[in-house]
Design a protein around this motif. Structure first.
Motif, PDB file in Angstrom:
ATOM      1  N   ARG A  21       7.575 -10.692  -8.711  1.00  0.00           N
ATOM      2  CA  ARG A  21       8.238 -11.973  -8.134  1.00  0.00           C
ATOM      3  C   ARG A  21       9.721 -11.941  -7.928  1.00  0.00           C
ATOM      4  O   ARG A  21      10.442 -11.330  -8.447  1.00  0.00           O
ATOM      5  CB  ARG A  21       7.912 -12.951  -9.364  1.00  0.00           C
ATOM      6  CG  ARG A  21       8.273 -14.460  -9.019  1.00  0.00           C
ATOM      7  CD  ARG A  21       8.207 -15.328 -10.307  1.00  0.00           C
ATOM      8  NE  ARG A  21       6.753 -15.372 -10.990  1.00  0.00           N
ATOM      9  CZ  ARG A  21       5.937 -16.098 -10.284  1.00  0.00           C
ATOM     10  NH1 ARG A  21       6.184 -17.056  -9.492  1.00  0.00           N
ATOM     11  NH2 ARG A  21       4.662 -15.946 -11.028  1.00  0.00           N
ATOM     12  N   LYS A  22       9.862 -12.579  -6.824  1.00  0.00           N
ATOM     13  CA  LYS A  22      11.361 -12.943  -6.410  1.00  0.00           C
ATOM     14  C   LYS A  22      11.435 -14.082  -5.477  1.00  0.00           C
ATOM     15  O   LYS A  22      10.684 -14.677  -4.806  1.00  0.00           O
ATOM     16  CB  LYS A  22      11.704 -11.880  -5.246  1.00  0.00           C
ATOM     17  CG  LYS A  22      13.164 -11.756  -4.827  1.00  0.00           C
ATOM     18  CD  LYS A  22      14.066 -11.458  -5.985  1.00  0.00           C
ATOM     19  CE  LYS A  22      15.485 -11.241  -5.624  1.00  0.00           C
ATOM     20  NZ  LYS A  22      16.429 -10.844  -6.525  1.00  0.00           N
ATOM     21  N   SER A  23      12.791 -14.993  -6.069  1.00  0.00           N
ATOM     22  CA  SER A  23      12.904 -16.176  -5.431  1.00  0.00           C
ATOM     23  C   SER A  23      14.274 -16.159  -4.963  1.00  0.00           C
ATOM     24  O   SER A  23      15.216 -15.579  -5.531  1.00  0.00           O
ATOM     25  CB  SER A  23      12.865 -17.160  -6.595  1.00  0.00           C
ATOM     26  OG  SER A  23      13.080 -18.629  -6.004  1.00  0.00           O
ATOM     27  N   PHE A  24      14.671 -16.663  -3.606  1.00  0.00           N
ATOM     28  CA  PHE A  24      16.025 -16.988  -3.244  1.00  0.00           C
ATOM     29  C   PHE A  24      16.122 -18.654  -2.932  1.00  0.00           C
ATOM     30  O   PHE A  24      16.453 -19.040  -2.180  1.00  0.00           O
ATOM     31  CB  PHE A  24      15.856 -16.444  -1.876  1.00  0.00           C
ATOM     32  CG  PHE A  24      15.758 -14.945  -1.843  1.00  0.00           C
ATOM     33  CD1 PHE A  24      16.684 -14.195  -2.075  1.00  0.00           C
ATOM     34  CD2 PHE A  24      14.372 -14.468  -1.446  1.00  0.00           C
ATOM     35  CE1 PHE A  24      16.644 -12.624  -1.947  1.00  0.00           C
ATOM     36  CE2 PHE A  24      13.987 -13.253  -1.364  1.00  0.00           C
ATOM     37  CZ  PHE A  24      15.039 -12.135  -1.573  1.00  0.00           C
ATOM     38  N   GLY A  25      15.957 -19.312  -4.321  1.00  0.00           N
ATOM     39  CA  GLY A  25      15.942 -20.791  -4.274  1.00  0.00           C
ATOM     40  C   GLY A  25      14.408 -21.189  -3.748  1.00  0.00           C
ATOM     41  O   GLY A  25      13.851 -21.809  -4.572  1.00  0.00           O
ATOM     42  N   ALA A  28       9.661 -15.995  -2.703  1.00  0.00           N
ATOM     43  CA  ALA A  28       9.438 -15.313  -1.799  1.00  0.00           C
ATOM     44  C   ALA A  28       8.159 -14.322  -2.069  1.00  0.00           C
ATOM     45  O   ALA A  28       7.305 -14.158  -1.143  1.00  0.00           O
ATOM     46  CB  ALA A  28      10.348 -14.555  -1.233  1.00  0.00           C
ATOM     47  N   VAL A  29       8.152 -13.951  -3.263  1.00  0.00           N
ATOM     48  CA  VAL A  29       7.173 -13.202  -3.504  1.00  0.00           C
ATOM     49  C   VAL A  29       6.730 -13.804  -5.083  1.00  0.00           C
ATOM     50  O   VAL A  29       7.572 -13.492  -5.975  1.00  0.00           O
ATOM     51  CB  VAL A  29       7.630 -11.746  -3.979  1.00  0.00           C
ATOM     52  CG1 VAL A  29       6.296 -10.886  -4.086  1.00  0.00           C
ATOM     53  CG2 VAL A  29       7.969 -10.942  -2.523  1.00  0.00           C
ATOM     54  N   ASP A  30       5.318 -13.961  -4.998  1.00  0.00           N
ATOM     55  CA  ASP A  30       4.935 -14.923  -6.021  1.00  0.00           C
ATOM     56  C   ASP A  30       3.846 -14.066  -7.064  1.00  0.00           C
ATOM     57  O   ASP A  30       2.627 -14.405  -6.849  1.00  0.00           O
ATOM     58  CB  ASP A  30       4.375 -16.184  -5.387  1.00  0.00           C
ATOM     59  CG  ASP A  30       4.167 -17.306  -6.681  1.00  0.00           C
ATOM     60  OD1 ASP A  30       4.352 -16.966  -7.758  1.00  0.00           O
ATOM     61  OD2 ASP A  30       3.417 -18.396  -6.024  1.00  0.00           O
ATOM     62  N   GLY A  31       4.375 -13.483  -7.894  1.00  0.00           N
ATOM     63  CA  GLY A  31       3.338 -12.596  -8.850  1.00  0.00           C
ATOM     64  C   GLY A  31       2.335 -11.812  -8.210  1.00  0.00           C
ATOM     65  O   GLY A  31       1.173 -11.889  -8.419  1.00  0.00           O
ATOM     66  N   LEU A  32       3.003 -10.785  -7.177  1.00  0.00           N
ATOM     67  CA  LEU A  32       2.175 -10.050  -6.543  1.00  0.00           C
ATOM     68  C   LEU A  32       1.559  -8.729  -7.453  1.00  0.00           C
ATOM     69  O   LEU A  32       2.240  -8.276  -7.992  1.00  0.00           O
ATOM     70  CB  LEU A  32       3.069  -9.687  -5.351  1.00  0.00           C
ATOM     71  CG  LEU A  32       2.283  -8.556  -4.187  1.00  0.00           C
ATOM     72  CD1 LEU A  32       1.106  -9.427  -3.615  1.00  0.00           C
ATOM     73  CD2 LEU A  32       3.449  -7.960  -3.312  1.00  0.00           C
ATOM     74  N   ARG A  57      11.341  -4.072   0.112  1.00  0.00           N
ATOM     75  CA  ARG A  57      12.810  -3.813  -0.383  1.00  0.00           C
ATOM     76  C   ARG A  57      12.872  -3.608  -1.974  1.00  0.00           C
ATOM     77  O   ARG A  57      13.771  -3.092  -2.432  1.00  0.00           O
ATOM     78  CB  ARG A  57      13.841  -4.957   0.243  1.00  0.00           C
ATOM     79  CG  ARG A  57      14.053  -4.954   1.561  1.00  0.00           C
ATOM     80  CD  ARG A  57      14.746  -6.224   2.044  1.00  0.00           C
ATOM     81  NE  ARG A  57      16.188  -6.158   1.363  1.00  0.00           N
ATOM     82  CZ  ARG A  57      17.151  -5.722   1.784  1.00  0.00           C
ATOM     83  NH1 ARG A  57      17.150  -4.847   2.949  1.00  0.00           N
ATOM     84  NH2 ARG A  57      18.311  -5.784   1.441  1.00  0.00           N
ATOM     85  N   MET A  58      12.028  -4.623  -2.556  1.00  0.00           N
ATOM     86  CA  MET A  58      12.334  -4.574  -3.891  1.00  0.00           C
ATOM     87  C   MET A  58      11.538  -3.115  -4.498  1.00  0.00           C
ATOM     88  O   MET A  58      12.069  -2.533  -5.553  1.00  0.00           O
ATOM     89  CB  MET A  58      11.104  -5.510  -4.563  1.00  0.00           C
ATOM     90  CG  MET A  58      11.956  -6.889  -4.804  1.00  0.00           C
ATOM     91  SD  MET A  58      11.085  -8.057  -5.695  1.00  0.00           S
ATOM     92  CE  MET A  58       9.730  -8.676  -4.631  1.00  0.00           C
ATOM     93  N   VAL A  59      10.363  -2.638  -3.856  1.00  0.00           N
ATOM     94  CA  VAL A  59      10.034  -1.272  -4.150  1.00  0.00           C
ATOM     95  C   VAL A  59      10.857  -0.307  -3.650  1.00  0.00           C
ATOM     96  O   VAL A  59      11.149   0.809  -4.527  1.00  0.00           O
ATOM     97  CB  VAL A  59       8.662  -1.039  -3.431  1.00  0.00           C
ATOM     98  CG1 VAL A  59       8.242   0.480  -3.549  1.00  0.00           C
ATOM     99  CG2 VAL A  59       7.469  -2.195  -3.552  1.00  0.00           C
ATOM    100  N   PRO A  65      13.651  -7.293  -8.576  1.00  0.00           N
ATOM    101  CA  PRO A  65      12.711  -8.240  -8.850  1.00  0.00           C
ATOM    102  C   PRO A  65      13.158  -9.280  -9.876  1.00  0.00           C
ATOM    103  O   PRO A  65      14.147  -9.005 -10.982  1.00  0.00           O
ATOM    104  CB  PRO A  65      11.332  -7.659  -9.343  1.00  0.00           C
ATOM    105  CG  PRO A  65      11.758  -6.133  -9.044  1.00  0.00           C
ATOM    106  CD  PRO A  65      13.397  -6.045  -9.071  1.00  0.00           C
ATOM    107  N   ASP A  66      12.823 -10.630  -9.749  1.00  0.00           N
ATOM    108  CA  ASP A  66      13.021 -11.283 -10.971  1.00  0.00           C
ATOM    109  C   ASP A  66      12.190 -11.296 -12.200  1.00  0.00           C
ATOM    110  O   ASP A  66      12.470 -11.281 -13.285  1.00  0.00           O
ATOM    111  CB  ASP A  66      13.037 -12.881 -10.527  1.00  0.00           C
ATOM    112  CG  ASP A  66      13.910 -13.420  -9.409  1.00  0.00           C
ATOM    113  OD1 ASP A  66      14.931 -12.742  -9.221  1.00  0.00           O
ATOM    114  OD2 ASP A  66      13.445 -14.194  -8.480  1.00  0.00           O
TER     115      ASP A  66
END
Length: 257
Positions: A21-25, A28-32, A57-59, A65-66
């Protein structure tokens, strides 16, 4: 270049994402949740803003990641990021080179960053430049190269340390047919040697021809995954192109947005 395929590595997924999961407000990625097998060519597709590049980018360790976990050939990328980076390469859509270096100098520099033994680095550089038909240009400065040639040099730089996981974000954009064929042949050879490759592309014909499996991401979630035949079954379009299947599967998500 040496091959690293073995029964042990084949039993371990090349990449496993869990609850990423990643959020910018805005999310962007939701429990993938996603898994790529060792030696598999995997296409990650989705509309603009679906979360593809954020995921890569997270990988790659460029973005924390959040929540969630990233495992690369059994290495926990969050607990041991250095070990994960040593077996990973990410090639963004815009090649990033040092224009005042020639291809040989650039590959020597990148290999040094990875700590590749000099003789092995030299042999790999020669092989990559020959395969990609860059050898005649080995002493020319990168600043004078076309986009296609820069893309090939950047790909050689991504492969110089023989990564087990290679991530490619729109690698064929702007390449002519001959250069694109060289790049595709090299990537397929790397998969056959045991590497896992994740490709994002808006050129769906490329994914249709190259990918063993295809994942479709939308609003940061994986909404469909499988071989082209399996995705056709899900979409109810048994003889359709990947483009038609993609549009059929993402259309309900667009309406719900």
């Amino acid at each position: 270049m040496s091959e690293f395929r073995s029964p042990d590595t084949q039993a371990i997924p090349g990449l496993r994402l869990a609850g990423l999961r990643k959020s910018f407000g805005k999310v962007a990625v939701d429990g993938l949740d996603l898994s790529v097998r060792a030696g598999e060519f995997y296409a990650l597709l989705g509309p603009n803003g679906a979360g593809k590049t954020t995921t890569l980018r997270m990988v790659a360790g460029l973005l924390p990641p959040d929540e969630g976990s990233v495992q690369i050939f059994g290495v926990d990328a969050r607990r041991d990021p250095v070990a994960a980076k040593r077996i990973t390469a990410w090639l963004p859509d815009e090649p990033m080179l040092y224009d005042k270096l020639d291809p040989l100098e650039y590959l020597e520099f990148v290999a040094g960053l990875w700590g590749v033994e000099p003789k092995r680095a030299q042999d790999s550089a020669v092989e990559l430049l020959e395969v990609l038909e860059l050898w005649p240009h080995r002493h020319e400065l990168c600043e004078g190269f076309s986009r296609g040639m820069k893309q090939k040099v950047a790909l050689a730089g991504a492969l110089i340390h023989e990564p087990k996981l290679l991530m490619l974000d729109e690698p064929l954009t702007g390449l002519d047919a001959a250069i694109a064929r060289q790049v595709k042949d090299l990537l397929v050879a790397r998969c056959r040697a045991g590497a896992s490759i994740i490709l994002t592309t808006h050129i769906l014909e490329v994914a249709e021809r190259l990918a063993d499996r295809i994942g479709i991401i939308h609003h940061g979630k994986l909404i469909a995954e499988g071989t082209l035949a399996e995705l056709r079954e899900v979409a109810g379009q048994r003889n359709s192109s990947l483009e038609d299947v993609f549009l059929e599967l993402t259309r309900p998500m667009e309406r719900a947005a």
